[in-house]
Design a protein around this motif. Structure first.
Motif, PDB file in Angstrom:
ATOM      1  N   LEU A 179      49.757  59.663  32.680  1.00  0.00           N
ATOM      2  CA  LEU A 179      49.749  60.669  33.814  1.00  0.00           C
ATOM      3  C   LEU A 179      50.255  61.957  32.501  1.00  0.00           C
ATOM      4  CD1 LEU A 179      50.284  62.368  36.139  1.00  0.00           C
ATOM      5  CD2 LEU A 179      52.662  61.887  36.555  1.00  0.00           C
ATOM      6  N   SER A 180      51.042  61.896  31.485  1.00  0.00           N
ATOM      7  CA  SER A 180      51.415  63.531  31.013  1.00  0.00           C
ATOM      8  C   SER A 180      50.462  63.478  30.069  1.00  0.00           C
ATOM      9  CB  SER A 180      52.550  62.816  30.473  1.00  0.00           C
ATOM     10  OG  SER A 180      52.563  61.649  29.468  1.00  0.00           O
ATOM     11  N   GLY A 181      49.593  62.212  29.208  1.00  0.00           N
ATOM     12  CA  GLY A 181      48.222  62.191  29.129  1.00  0.00           C
ATOM     13  C   GLY A 181      47.205  62.989  29.635  1.00  0.00           C
ATOM     14  N   GLY A 182      47.228  62.893  30.808  1.00  0.00           N
ATOM     15  CA  GLY A 182      46.256  63.595  31.432  1.00  0.00           C
ATOM     16  C   GLY A 182      44.711  61.928  31.376  1.00  0.00           C
ATOM     17  N   LYS A 183      45.659  61.375  31.818  1.00  0.00           N
ATOM     18  CA  LYS A 183      44.245  59.718  31.575  1.00  0.00           C
ATOM     19  C   LYS A 183      44.708  59.646  33.362  1.00  0.00           C
ATOM     20  CE  LYS A 183      45.685  58.081  27.538  1.00  0.00           C
ATOM     21  NZ  LYS A 183      46.089  57.059  26.672  1.00  0.00           N
ATOM     22  N   LEU A 184      43.991  60.597  34.189  1.00  0.00           N
ATOM     23  CA  LEU A 184      43.958  59.909  35.301  1.00  0.00           C
ATOM     24  C   LEU A 184      43.020  58.943  36.124  1.00  0.00           C
ATOM     25  CD1 LEU A 184      44.289  64.148  36.722  1.00  0.00           C
ATOM     26  CD2 LEU A 184      46.141  62.344  37.154  1.00  0.00           C
ATOM     27  N   GLY A 185      41.745  59.165  35.055  1.00  0.00           N
ATOM     28  CA  GLY A 185      40.659  58.689  35.679  1.00  0.00           C
ATOM     29  C   GLY A 185      40.710  56.643  35.203  1.00  0.00           C
ATOM     30  N   ARG A 186      41.922  57.034  34.155  1.00  0.00           N
ATOM     31  CA  ARG A 186      42.425  55.040  34.152  1.00  0.00           C
ATOM     32  C   ARG A 186      43.189  55.173  35.252  1.00  0.00           C
ATOM     33  NH1 ARG A 186      45.781  53.816  28.829  1.00  0.00           N
ATOM     34  NH2 ARG A 186      45.895  51.853  28.707  1.00  0.00           N
ATOM     35  N   MET A 187      44.358  55.897  35.656  1.00  0.00           N
ATOM     36  CA  MET A 187      45.076  55.662  37.419  1.00  0.00           C
ATOM     37  C   MET A 187      44.495  55.548  38.495  1.00  0.00           C
ATOM     38  SD  MET A 187      47.672  58.641  36.361  1.00  0.00           S
ATOM     39  CE  MET A 187      48.555  57.878  37.316  1.00  0.00           C
ATOM     40  N   ARG A 188      43.124  55.688  38.633  1.00  0.00           N
ATOM     41  CA  ARG A 188      42.342  55.865  39.850  1.00  0.00           C
ATOM     42  C   ARG A 188      42.332  53.989  39.657  1.00  0.00           C
ATOM     43  NH1 ARG A 188      41.614  61.254  38.645  1.00  0.00           N
ATOM     44  NH2 ARG A 188      42.099  62.283  40.718  1.00  0.00           N
ATOM     45  N   LEU A 189      41.943  54.229  38.286  1.00  0.00           N
ATOM     46  CA  LEU A 189      40.867  52.775  38.441  1.00  0.00           C
ATOM     47  C   LEU A 189      41.632  51.725  38.525  1.00  0.00           C
ATOM     48  CD1 LEU A 189      38.489  50.953  37.718  1.00  0.00           C
ATOM     49  CD2 LEU A 189      39.358  50.949  35.470  1.00  0.00           C
ATOM     50  N   THR A 190      43.190  51.949  37.798  1.00  0.00           N
ATOM     51  CA  THR A 190      44.255  50.402  38.345  1.00  0.00           C
ATOM     52  C   THR A 190      44.255  50.528  39.823  1.00  0.00           C
ATOM     53  OG1 THR A 190      45.111  51.101  36.254  1.00  0.00           O
ATOM     54  CG2 THR A 190      46.349  49.973  37.942  1.00  0.00           C
ATOM     55  N   ALA A 191      44.318  52.175  40.493  1.00  0.00           N
ATOM     56  CA  ALA A 191      44.445  51.534  42.339  1.00  0.00           C
ATOM     57  C   ALA A 191      43.240  51.533  43.337  1.00  0.00           C
ATOM     58  CB  ALA A 191      44.268  52.822  42.133  1.00  0.00           C
ATOM     59  N   MET A 192      41.661  51.697  42.121  1.00  0.00           N
ATOM     60  CA  MET A 192      40.895  50.825  42.727  1.00  0.00           C
ATOM     61  C   MET A 192      41.270  49.449  42.492  1.00  0.00           C
ATOM     62  SD  MET A 192      37.936  53.625  42.237  1.00  0.00           S
ATOM     63  CE  MET A 192      36.781  52.335  42.498  1.00  0.00           C
ATOM     64  N   GLN A 193      41.663  48.778  41.820  1.00  0.00           N
ATOM     65  CA  GLN A 193      41.667  47.628  41.578  1.00  0.00           C
ATOM     66  C   GLN A 193      42.760  46.785  42.152  1.00  0.00           C
ATOM     67  OE1 GLN A 193      42.149  47.517  37.126  1.00  0.00           O
ATOM     68  NE2 GLN A 193      40.279  47.706  36.771  1.00  0.00           N
ATOM     69  N   THR A 194      43.587  47.691  43.110  1.00  0.00           N
ATOM     70  CA  THR A 194      44.575  46.656  43.484  1.00  0.00           C
ATOM     71  C   THR A 194      44.457  46.086  45.157  1.00  0.00           C
ATOM     72  OG1 THR A 194      46.403  47.619  41.829  1.00  0.00           O
ATOM     73  CG2 THR A 194      46.748  47.217  44.227  1.00  0.00           C
ATOM     74  N   GLU A 195      43.827  48.551  45.397  1.00  0.00           N
ATOM     75  CA  GLU A 195      42.972  48.146  46.693  1.00  0.00           C
ATOM     76  C   GLU A 195      42.473  47.132  46.836  1.00  0.00           C
ATOM     77  OE1 GLU A 195      43.399  48.671  50.550  1.00  0.00           O
ATOM     78  OE2 GLU A 195      44.843  49.184  49.174  1.00  0.00           O
ATOM     79  N   GLN A 196      41.291  47.001  45.725  1.00  0.00           N
ATOM     80  CA  GLN A 196      40.422  45.756  45.965  1.00  0.00           C
ATOM     81  C   GLN A 196      40.634  44.073  46.597  1.00  0.00           C
ATOM     82  OE1 GLN A 196      36.122  45.382  45.995  1.00  0.00           O
ATOM     83  NE2 GLN A 196      37.014  43.802  47.464  1.00  0.00           N
ATOM     84  N   LEU A 197      41.965  43.616  46.169  1.00  0.00           N
ATOM     85  CA  LEU A 197      41.779  42.999  45.932  1.00  0.00           C
ATOM     86  C   LEU A 197      42.729  42.590  48.155  1.00  0.00           C
ATOM     87  CD1 LEU A 197      44.247  42.019  43.239  1.00  0.00           C
ATOM     88  CD2 LEU A 197      42.800  40.593  44.250  1.00  0.00           C
ATOM     89  N   PHE A 198      43.056  43.730  48.878  1.00  0.00           N
ATOM     90  CA  PHE A 198      43.515  43.914  50.158  1.00  0.00           C
ATOM     91  C   PHE A 198      42.143  43.537  50.575  1.00  0.00           C
ATOM     92  CE2 PHE A 198      47.607  44.957  47.856  1.00  0.00           C
ATOM     93  CZ  PHE A 198      48.376  44.315  48.773  1.00  0.00           C
ATOM     94  N   GLU A 199      41.230  44.467  50.389  1.00  0.00           N
ATOM     95  CA  GLU A 199      40.020  44.857  51.046  1.00  0.00           C
ATOM     96  C   GLU A 199      38.882  43.420  50.798  1.00  0.00           C
ATOM     97  OE1 GLU A 199      38.824  46.892  53.602  1.00  0.00           O
ATOM     98  OE2 GLU A 199      40.721  48.481  52.838  1.00  0.00           O
ATOM     99  N   ARG A 200      39.656  42.160  51.450  1.00  0.00           N
ATOM    100  CA  ARG A 200      38.841  40.632  51.191  1.00  0.00           C
ATOM    101  C   ARG A 200      37.893  40.345  51.554  1.00  0.00           C
ATOM    102  NH1 ARG A 200      44.723  39.181  54.145  1.00  0.00           N
ATOM    103  NH2 ARG A 200      43.477  39.665  55.811  1.00  0.00           N
ATOM    104  N   GLU A 201      37.303  41.349  52.684  1.00  0.00           N
ATOM    105  CA  GLU A 201      36.137  40.520  53.186  1.00  0.00           C
ATOM    106  C   GLU A 201      34.973  41.596  52.520  1.00  0.00           C
ATOM    107  OE1 GLU A 201      35.752  38.409  55.179  1.00  0.00           O
ATOM    108  OE2 GLU A 201      37.705  38.017  54.892  1.00  0.00           O
ATOM    109  N   SER A 202      34.810  42.421  52.079  1.00  0.00           N
ATOM    110  CA  SER A 202      34.216  43.881  50.671  1.00  0.00           C
ATOM    111  C   SER A 202      34.382  43.552  49.514  1.00  0.00           C
ATOM    112  CB  SER A 202      34.240  44.181  51.442  1.00  0.00           C
ATOM    113  OG  SER A 202      35.515  45.178  51.577  1.00  0.00           O
ATOM    114  N   LEU A 203      33.173  44.012  48.769  1.00  0.00           N
ATOM    115  CA  LEU A 203      33.354  44.024  47.642  1.00  0.00           C
ATOM    116  C   LEU A 203      32.630  45.146  47.268  1.00  0.00           C
ATOM    117  CD1 LEU A 203      34.792  42.894  44.350  1.00  0.00           C
ATOM    118  CD2 LEU A 203      32.204  42.281  44.513  1.00  0.00           C
ATOM    119  N   SER A 204      33.502  45.963  46.142  1.00  0.00           N
ATOM    120  CA  SER A 204      33.175  47.368  46.209  1.00  0.00           C
ATOM    121  C   SER A 204      32.581  47.113  44.152  1.00  0.00           C
ATOM    122  CB  SER A 204      33.665  49.152  46.723  1.00  0.00           C
ATOM    123  OG  SER A 204      33.788  48.917  47.574  1.00  0.00           O
TER     124      SER A 204
END
Length: 400
Positions: free
Chosen positions: A368-393
């Protein structure tokens, strides 16, 4: 039979937290114990990779091209073995897997740099060098994954045949196989040969298990070879459950303990040890979730890290992967609750508060302090994918 024993007599039955039975929608593919999804997936014995996810890749022309391009690259790549090291690390045989801890660096105040010192969040590039196996195992998993997916979407036997060659060299050939342990994983020069924390590097073994299941119906690996590979995973699971490092990792109260559970359950299922996998899943609510997560859904140990965003998501990824494995045992960890209402959904809700706006993360974080927001958003998307069990984005890149 390998049995998994929780420490201090802790069990779900003693605490009253019981994992409910899984209820699937009509017509949904079912993962059936150690047979995985094979009955509903033309013999493909996957556990973590859902048939509907893989089918969505095969139906997407752009995803198919990406997968076959990756397969073409892998088919011309090298074979890998732990015996490729210039020399074994001290005390190890040539067949032992060896690596060093990611955040440990030479001490500039010492002539030989030892003992190494810790710099949390800063990865020492030495760990990816030829004298260690971390990069080899990562590349092996990447290539076997790419080849199995290319074989699946194209039906081209060249891909599955090459994947089988990679598997034989790393796991089955007596001269080049990895011994089924990680006794020398994440060592620290000048301090210790190997550590319990090294078991986290088994993530690549989890990927390979899924990839092998995907190509199982092709016959690229013979029945005897598949049996040999299952025995290798059984031996590794036994090492996890009985070795000093394995027992120490089981007792970790952070993401390492959660991923230990996922690895042991998945490897046990792959090896046909359903009782072991079931014991791990049934103990998760109290032994892991109740001990590590607070009522807001925060994993406190992860918030202490210099990359608190990454590790707060990473631990939930491990828990969600275990919940996926739990489905194979007719267990519903997704909706299981402790007596005070805490559940995996509590953890998910906490992370979703910040998913759309990582800048609002209230904890110290070097990304966050280094401005790596894209990296942070990707991590969040990877986490949520596992909970969205019926679809794959996101195509094949989104596969866990």
């Amino acid at each position: 039979m390998l049995l998994f024993a929780m420490p201090a007599g802790l069990s779900a039955q003693e605490s009253g937290a019981k994992v409910p039975a899984l209820v699937l929608a009509d017509g949904a593919p079912r993962c059936r114990g150690s047979a995985g999804y094979a009955a509903d997936f033309e013999g493909r014995r996957t556990f973590l990779w859902r048939p509907q996810w893989l089918e969505s890749i095969r139906q997407d022309p752009a995803a198919v091209k990406a997968v076959t391009d990756a397969g073409d690259k892998a088919i011309g790549g090298p074979l890998y073995s732990v015996t490729d090291k210039p020399q074994p690390v001290p005390g190890a045989s040539p067949n032992e897997y060896a690596s060093i801890g990611p955040y440990w660096w030479p001490d500039p105040k010492k002539a030989d740099g030892t003992p190494y010192i810790r710099r949390d969040g800063e990865v020492n590039p030495q760990r990816n060098g030829p004298e260690f196996d971390k990069d080899r195992l990562r590349n092996l998993a990447r290539d076997v994954r790419a080849l199995s997916l290319a074989a699946y979407v194209s039906g081209d036997e060249r891909y599955s045949s090459r994947a089988a060659e990679l598997v034989r060299r790393w796991f089955l050939d007596p001269a080049t196989r990895m011994s089924p342990n990680m006794n020398f994983a994440q060592g620290i020069p000048g301090r210790v040969d190997g550590r319990a924390e090294g078991i986290i590097e088994a993530s690549d073994l989890a990927t390979i298990a899924e990839a092998v299941g995907l190509i199982e119906p092709t016959g690229a690996l013979s029945r005897e070879e598949l049996a040999g590979l299952r025995q290798w995973y059984a031996d590794f699971a036994m090492w996890m459950a009985t070795s000093e490092n394995g027992e120490a990792e089981m007792l970790k109260t952070n993401n390492h303990g959660v991923f230990y559970d996922f690895y042991l359950a998945q490897f046990a299922l792959f090896a046909g040890l359903e009782g072991t996998a079931r014991s791990v899943v049934d103990s998760f609510l109290d032994f892991r979730l109740g001990a590590q997560m607070d009522r807001q859904g925060r994993f406190i140990e992860e918030l202490k890290r210099t990359r608190s965003w990454h590790y707060s998501h990473f631990v939930v990824i491990g828990a969600a992967k275990l919940a996926t494995i739990g489905e194979c045992l007719d267990r519903d960890l997704w909706n299981s609750q402790l007596s005070d209402g805490r559940s995996l959904q509590t953890a998910r809700s906490f992370l979703l508060r910040y998913a759309g706006n990582p800048e609002s993360w209230p904890f110290s974080d070097i990304d966050l302090s280094g401005g790596k927001l894209g990296r942070m958003r990707l991590t969040a998307m990877q986490t949520e994918q596992l909970f969205e069990r019926e679809s794959l984005s996101g195509g094949a890149d989104a596969l866990p």
